[in-house]
Design an enzyme around this catalytic site. Structure first.
Site, PDB file in Angstrom:
ATOM      1  CB  CYS A 276      14.890-106.448  33.363  1.00 51.50           C
ATOM      2  SG  CYS A 276      13.359-106.259  32.730  1.00 51.50           S
TER       3      CYS A 276
ATOM      4  CB  CYS B 105      12.105-106.329  35.148  1.00 48.97           C
ATOM      5  SG  CYS B 105      11.903-107.557  33.919  1.00 48.97           S
TER       6      CYS B 105
END
Length: 103
Positions: free
Chosen positions: A31, A28
C-alpha cells in the site's frame, strides 16, 4: 492531493463520474508503494478521474460490503457502479490503461 474518505461518505463521494478508490492500511507495505503512484496519477488525471483513498482499518464497513480481502485494492467506479477492481500493487501505466477505458 488524494481525498481521504470514510464509510459514511463513500457512496456520496463516488457516485458521479469516474472515481478510483485506493483501499489501504498504514501497516501494508505494498500500500505504501501504491500510494505515490495514485498521488502522481491524481496530479495528471484529476480533470478526468476523481481519486480517493480509504483506510480499511478505520473504515471496515465499505471494504466488507465489497468483499475486499486483500490490499491494496483499487476500485474504479463510473457513475456509482463498480466497473473494475485491481488487487495488489499496479504500475502507473497499468492503472492508466484501466482508467482510459472509462474516463
Amino acid at each position: 492531493m488524494v481525498e481521504a474518505i470514510t464509510d459514511d461518505n463513500f457512496n456520496d463521494k463516488t457516485s458521479k463520474g469516474v472515481t478510483l478508490t485506493d483501499f489501504w492500511a498504514t501497516w501494508c507495505g505494498p500500500c505504501r508503494m501504491q500510494s505515490p503512484v495514485v498521488e502522481q496519477l491524481e496530479g495528471e488525471m484529476n480533470d478526468q478521474v476523481k481519486f480517493t483513498k480509504m483506510d480499511v482499518d478505520a473504515n471496515p464497513k465499505t471494504a466488507q460490503n465489497f468483499g475486499i480481502m486483500s490490499i491494496p485494492t483499487l476500485m474504479v467506479k463510473k457513475d456509482g457502479a463498480v466497473v473494475d477492481t485491481l488487487v495488489g500493487y499496479h504500475s502507473k501505466e497499468q492503472i492508466q490503461k484501466v482508467l482510459a477505458q472509462y474516463a
